[in-house]
Design a protein around this motif. Structure first.
Motif, PDB file in Angstrom:
ATOM      1  N   ARG A 174      -1.700  15.024   2.527  1.00 36.40           N
ATOM      2  CA  ARG A 174      -2.309  15.191   1.180  1.00 36.40           C
ATOM      3  C   ARG A 174      -2.573  13.961   0.267  1.00 36.40           C
ATOM      4  NH1 ARG A 174      -4.840  20.332   0.256  1.00 36.40           N
ATOM      5  NH2 ARG A 174      -3.792  21.691   1.710  1.00 36.40           N
ATOM      6  N   SER A 175      -2.276  12.750   1.245  1.00 36.81           N
ATOM      7  CA  SER A 175      -2.440  11.445   0.500  1.00 36.81           C
ATOM      8  C   SER A 175      -3.525  10.624   1.223  1.00 36.81           C
ATOM      9  CB  SER A 175      -1.267  10.575   0.443  1.00 36.81           C
ATOM     10  OG  SER A 175      -0.191  11.301  -0.178  1.00 36.81           O
ATOM     11  N   LEU A 176      -4.444  10.008   0.363  1.00 40.15           N
ATOM     12  CA  LEU A 176      -5.713   9.325   0.950  1.00 40.15           C
ATOM     13  C   LEU A 176      -5.437   7.899   0.430  1.00 40.15           C
ATOM     14  CD1 LEU A 176      -8.244  10.169   2.688  1.00 40.15           C
ATOM     15  CD2 LEU A 176      -9.387   9.962   0.457  1.00 40.15           C
ATOM     16  N   GLY A 180     -19.587   9.786   5.540  1.00 39.26           N
ATOM     17  CA  GLY A 180     -18.329   9.100   5.275  1.00 39.26           C
ATOM     18  C   GLY A 180     -17.479   8.932   6.499  1.00 39.26           C
ATOM     19  N   PHE A 181     -16.218   8.224   6.520  1.00 37.72           N
ATOM     20  CA  PHE A 181     -15.707   8.423   7.711  1.00 37.72           C
ATOM     21  C   PHE A 181     -14.018   8.299   7.394  1.00 37.72           C
ATOM     22  CE2 PHE A 181     -13.827   5.536  11.084  1.00 37.72           C
ATOM     23  CZ  PHE A 181     -14.180   6.115  11.942  1.00 37.72           C
ATOM     24  N   VAL A 182     -13.166   8.918   8.260  1.00 36.10           N
ATOM     25  CA  VAL A 182     -11.718   9.190   8.037  1.00 36.10           C
ATOM     26  C   VAL A 182     -11.045   8.592   9.184  1.00 36.10           C
ATOM     27  CG1 VAL A 182     -11.846  10.810   6.133  1.00 36.10           C
ATOM     28  CG2 VAL A 182     -11.661  11.416   8.542  1.00 36.10           C
ATOM     29  N   THR A 183     -10.119   7.972   9.238  1.00 39.24           N
ATOM     30  CA  THR A 183      -8.996   7.432  10.166  1.00 39.24           C
ATOM     31  C   THR A 183      -7.720   8.125   9.585  1.00 39.24           C
ATOM     32  OG1 THR A 183      -8.875   5.440   8.865  1.00 39.24           O
ATOM     33  CG2 THR A 183     -10.167   5.326  11.029  1.00 39.24           C
ATOM     34  N   ALA A 184      -6.476   7.572  10.065  1.00 33.58           N
ATOM     35  CA  ALA A 184      -5.411   8.243   9.616  1.00 33.58           C
ATOM     36  C   ALA A 184      -4.300   7.295   9.993  1.00 33.58           C
ATOM     37  CB  ALA A 184      -4.901   9.627  10.047  1.00 33.58           C
ATOM     38  N   PHE A 185      -2.991   7.302   9.118  1.00 35.09           N
ATOM     39  CA  PHE A 185      -1.926   6.506   9.268  1.00 35.09           C
ATOM     40  C   PHE A 185      -0.837   7.230   9.037  1.00 35.09           C
ATOM     41  CE2 PHE A 185      -2.611   6.360   4.741  1.00 35.09           C
ATOM     42  CZ  PHE A 185      -1.401   6.145   4.099  1.00 35.09           C
ATOM     43  N   TYR A 186       0.429   6.781   9.472  1.00 40.12           N
ATOM     44  CA  TYR A 186       1.715   7.407   9.367  1.00 40.12           C
ATOM     45  C   TYR A 186       2.868   6.261   9.294  1.00 40.12           C
ATOM     46  CZ  TYR A 186       3.267   6.100  14.308  1.00 40.12           C
ATOM     47  OH  TYR A 186       3.719   5.170  15.357  1.00 40.12           O
ATOM     48  N   LEU A 197      -8.010  19.201  -0.154  1.00 44.46           N
ATOM     49  CA  LEU A 197      -7.746  18.608  -1.328  1.00 44.46           C
ATOM     50  C   LEU A 197      -6.780  17.512  -1.178  1.00 44.46           C
ATOM     51  CD1 LEU A 197      -9.284  18.149  -4.244  1.00 44.46           C
ATOM     52  CD2 LEU A 197      -7.271  19.652  -5.180  1.00 44.46           C
ATOM     53  N   MET A 198      -6.973  16.214  -1.651  1.00 44.44           N
ATOM     54  CA  MET A 198      -6.264  14.919  -1.417  1.00 44.44           C
ATOM     55  C   MET A 198      -6.205  14.297  -2.740  1.00 44.44           C
ATOM     56  SD  MET A 198      -7.114  14.158   2.516  1.00 44.44           S
ATOM     57  CE  MET A 198      -5.397  13.377   2.874  1.00 44.44           C
ATOM     58  N   LEU A 199      -5.038  13.363  -2.805  1.00 48.30           N
ATOM     59  CA  LEU A 199      -5.043  12.345  -3.798  1.00 48.30           C
ATOM     60  C   LEU A 199      -5.192  10.950  -3.497  1.00 48.30           C
ATOM     61  CD1 LEU A 199      -2.152  13.509  -6.426  1.00 48.30           C
ATOM     62  CD2 LEU A 199      -4.575  13.726  -6.513  1.00 48.30           C
ATOM     63  N   ALA A 200      -5.852  10.285  -4.089  1.00 48.47           N
ATOM     64  CA  ALA A 200      -6.058   8.849  -3.673  1.00 48.47           C
ATOM     65  C   ALA A 200      -4.644   8.038  -4.020  1.00 48.47           C
ATOM     66  CB  ALA A 200      -7.023   8.079  -4.322  1.00 48.47           C
ATOM     67  N   LEU A 201      -3.761   7.654  -3.399  1.00 48.84           N
ATOM     68  CA  LEU A 201      -2.412   7.083  -3.474  1.00 48.84           C
ATOM     69  C   LEU A 201      -2.174   5.749  -2.845  1.00 48.84           C
ATOM     70  CD1 LEU A 201      -0.343  10.135  -3.393  1.00 48.84           C
ATOM     71  CD2 LEU A 201      -1.204   9.053  -5.565  1.00 48.84           C
ATOM     72  N   ASP A 202      -3.177   5.447  -1.966  1.00 50.00           N
ATOM     73  CA  ASP A 202      -2.742   3.904  -1.151  1.00 50.00           C
ATOM     74  C   ASP A 202      -4.550   3.336  -0.629  1.00 50.00           C
ATOM     75  OD1 ASP A 202      -1.433   1.997  -0.013  1.00 50.00           O
ATOM     76  OD2 ASP A 202      -0.739   3.430   1.708  1.00 50.00           O
ATOM     77  N   THR A 203      -4.112   2.285  -0.190  1.00 46.23           N
ATOM     78  CA  THR A 203      -5.528   1.482   0.090  1.00 46.23           C
ATOM     79  C   THR A 203      -5.063   0.743   1.439  1.00 46.23           C
ATOM     80  OG1 THR A 203      -7.051  -0.007  -0.721  1.00 46.23           O
ATOM     81  CG2 THR A 203      -4.612  -0.789  -1.094  1.00 46.23           C
ATOM     82  N   GLY A 204      -5.868  -0.195   1.747  1.00 44.67           N
ATOM     83  CA  GLY A 204      -5.623  -0.737   2.866  1.00 44.67           C
ATOM     84  C   GLY A 204      -7.057  -1.860   3.175  1.00 44.67           C
ATOM     85  N   THR A 205      -6.804  -2.927   3.822  1.00 44.62           N
ATOM     86  CA  THR A 205      -7.797  -3.999   4.116  1.00 44.62           C
ATOM     87  C   THR A 205      -9.123  -3.366   4.934  1.00 44.62           C
ATOM     88  OG1 THR A 205      -6.538  -4.795   5.824  1.00 44.62           O
ATOM     89  CG2 THR A 205      -6.369  -5.801   4.128  1.00 44.62           C
ATOM     90  N   ALA A 206      -8.863  -2.078   5.715  1.00 47.09           N
ATOM     91  CA  ALA A 206      -9.937  -1.850   6.656  1.00 47.09           C
ATOM     92  C   ALA A 206     -10.511  -0.615   5.788  1.00 47.09           C
ATOM     93  CB  ALA A 206      -9.221  -1.335   7.808  1.00 47.09           C
ATOM     94  N   ILE A 207      -9.996  -0.265   4.537  1.00 44.41           N
ATOM     95  CA  ILE A 207     -10.806   0.836   3.892  1.00 44.41           C
ATOM     96  C   ILE A 207     -11.615   0.193   2.927  1.00 44.41           C
ATOM     97  CG2 ILE A 207     -10.125   2.994   2.962  1.00 44.41           C
ATOM     98  CD1 ILE A 207      -8.803   2.554   5.484  1.00 44.41           C
ATOM     99  N   GLY A 209     -11.905   6.629   4.029  1.00 42.05           N
ATOM    100  CA  GLY A 209     -10.529   7.187   3.586  1.00 42.05           C
ATOM    101  C   GLY A 209      -9.591   7.042   4.932  1.00 42.05           C
ATOM    102  N   ASP A 210      -8.269   6.966   4.561  1.00 39.87           N
ATOM    103  CA  ASP A 210      -7.317   7.060   5.577  1.00 39.87           C
ATOM    104  C   ASP A 210      -6.281   8.039   5.192  1.00 39.87           C
ATOM    105  OD1 ASP A 210      -6.275   5.623   8.005  1.00 39.87           O
ATOM    106  OD2 ASP A 210      -5.151   4.004   7.137  1.00 39.87           O
ATOM    107  N   ILE A 211      -5.954   8.874   5.789  1.00 40.25           N
ATOM    108  CA  ILE A 211      -5.182  10.039   5.967  1.00 40.25           C
ATOM    109  C   ILE A 211      -3.856   9.811   6.209  1.00 40.25           C
ATOM    110  CG2 ILE A 211      -4.705  12.566   6.409  1.00 40.25           C
ATOM    111  CD1 ILE A 211      -7.528  12.624   7.037  1.00 40.25           C
TER     112      ILE A 211
END
Length: 371
Positions: free
Chosen positions: A281-283, A92-98, A315-325, A331-333
């Motif tokens: 904690r949001s993904l 799998g692969f993660v990036t992050a946003f703020y 442990l995180m919750l799926a609370l968002d989405t994005g066109t690159a995800i 996932g995007d942290i």
């Protein structure tokens, strides 16, 4: 499907026994309130329904576990972990946003002259029911005209004045690069001269596909792919001011915003799941596959700068989405708000292991269907 769910044990999840997931409990209550009082979340292709999720959220509200050990015990009692295994064997692969904080003025002046725009009233959501013949298949927005729906002007056309004098400006920033990166993140906190904080969140976009400028600069040999980050991109733009417009306009996608209050400075913006994001904690997940509100345990040996040099295990919750995800193990942290959060987010591009924690009823149904 290009992935499968493999039953797992909590004891086999790296770092499970050391994690403190207590920040999730308040977020789960907010998800529960949204499902019960406003609207259930859409079921992703994995098939986990809002009703099955609600059984977990109701139990969390009823039992109200306190402290890391009790919260972990709650999840152990009410969920079943599954490893999300990609069929091609890649991780799998993660990036992050703020959420950036941007200094602004309510009216333009010689220094603050780059606007954040509200959504225009002639921006139209496009779906299969109203998509004109020949309209690009991937476009979800268009421009309503007297002659029908057409492609909306892109970033370059808008920044050259297409929306001027329509009263859509929310506020003005000092740097077009700051505006651009707020577009990339999809939200921002606006800081006014008197210290007032306001928030802008996503309200729509021009419809054009997102084209990352980092990839453009890598392809041109301007930035090393091994070290590319938001900071390195910003540094390049600062050193090459004569090329800024051309590089930014390469990403034709343009974001429109709506205004929102900052009710709690500790919480992030309200995102796709219609509840505030919780830092760390949001993904953001692929909403076509996953249902919002589901818990995921993310493990990454190479992602160490977010936890003082230790591997990322949360442990995180799926609370968002994005066109690159895109994908089941993508996932995007959300790292939080402000410059420090941005410094954390800008360096996250890491392989990761994804465990999804299914509510017991959903897990039993899934196992029965697979068996």
């Amino acid at each position: 499907m290009d992935y499968r769910l493999v039953p797992a044990r909590f004891s086999a999840i790296p770092g499970w026994g050391e994690d403190d997931p207590t920040p999730l409990m308040a977020a789960m209550r907010r998800c529960r309130d949204h499902i019960r009082d406003i609207k259930p979340y859409r079921t992703g292709s994995l098939g986990i329904t809002a009703g099955e999720l609600l059984s977990l959220l109701d139990a969390a509200a009823a039992e109200d576990p306190q402290g890391p050990a009790d919260v972990r015990a709650f999840f152990e009692a009410h969920t079943v972990p599954f490893l999300i295994e990609k069929v091609d064997g890649t991780p799998g692969f993660v990036t992050a946003f703020y959420e950036p904080e941007v200094a602004v003025r309510a009216a333009p002046d010689a220094e603050y002259r780059y606007p954040f725009y509200r959504r225009p009233d002639d921006l139209v959501d496009i779906d299969d029911d109203n998509r004109p013949a020949g309209f690009p298949a991937g476009y979800a927005f268009g421009l309503r005209t007297d002659d029908g729906i057409v492609e909306h002007p892109d970033r370059g056309e808008i920044e050259r004045g297409f929306l001027s004098r329509r009263g859509l400006e929310i506020a003005y920033a000092r740097s077009r690069v700051d505006v651009f990166f707020a577009h990339v993140q999809g939200a921002a906190r606006l800081v006014y001269p008197d210290g007032t904080l306001k928030r802008i969140t996503y309200a729509g976009k021009s419809g054009h596909p997102f084209s990352p400028i980092g990839k453009l600069l890598i392809d041109r040999g301007e930035i090393d792919a091994a070290t590319v980050s938001m900071a390195s991109i910003r540094n390049w733009l600062a050193r090459n001011e004569d090329q800024v417009d051309a590089v930014l306009w390469h990403n034709r996608s343009f974001i429109f915003f709506k205004e929102a209050a900052v009710d709690d400075v500790e919480l992030g913006p309200i995102a796709a799941a219609k509840v505030p994001l919780v830092a760390g904690r949001s993904l953001a997940v692929d909403r076509m596959i996953h249902t919002f509100g589901l818990p995921f345990f993310i493990s990454s040996d190479s992602l160490t700068h977010m936890d003082g040099g230790k591997p990322f295990r949360r442990l995180m919750l799926a609370l968002d989405t994005g066109t690159a995800i895109v994908g089941a193990a993508r996932g995007d942290i959300f790292t939080g708000s402000g410059d420090a959060a941005g410094a954390l987010a800008g360096h996250v591009r890491n392989a990761a292991t994804f465990h999804i924690l299914l509510p017991r009823a959903a897990a039993e149904r899934y196992l029965h269907a697979e068996g």
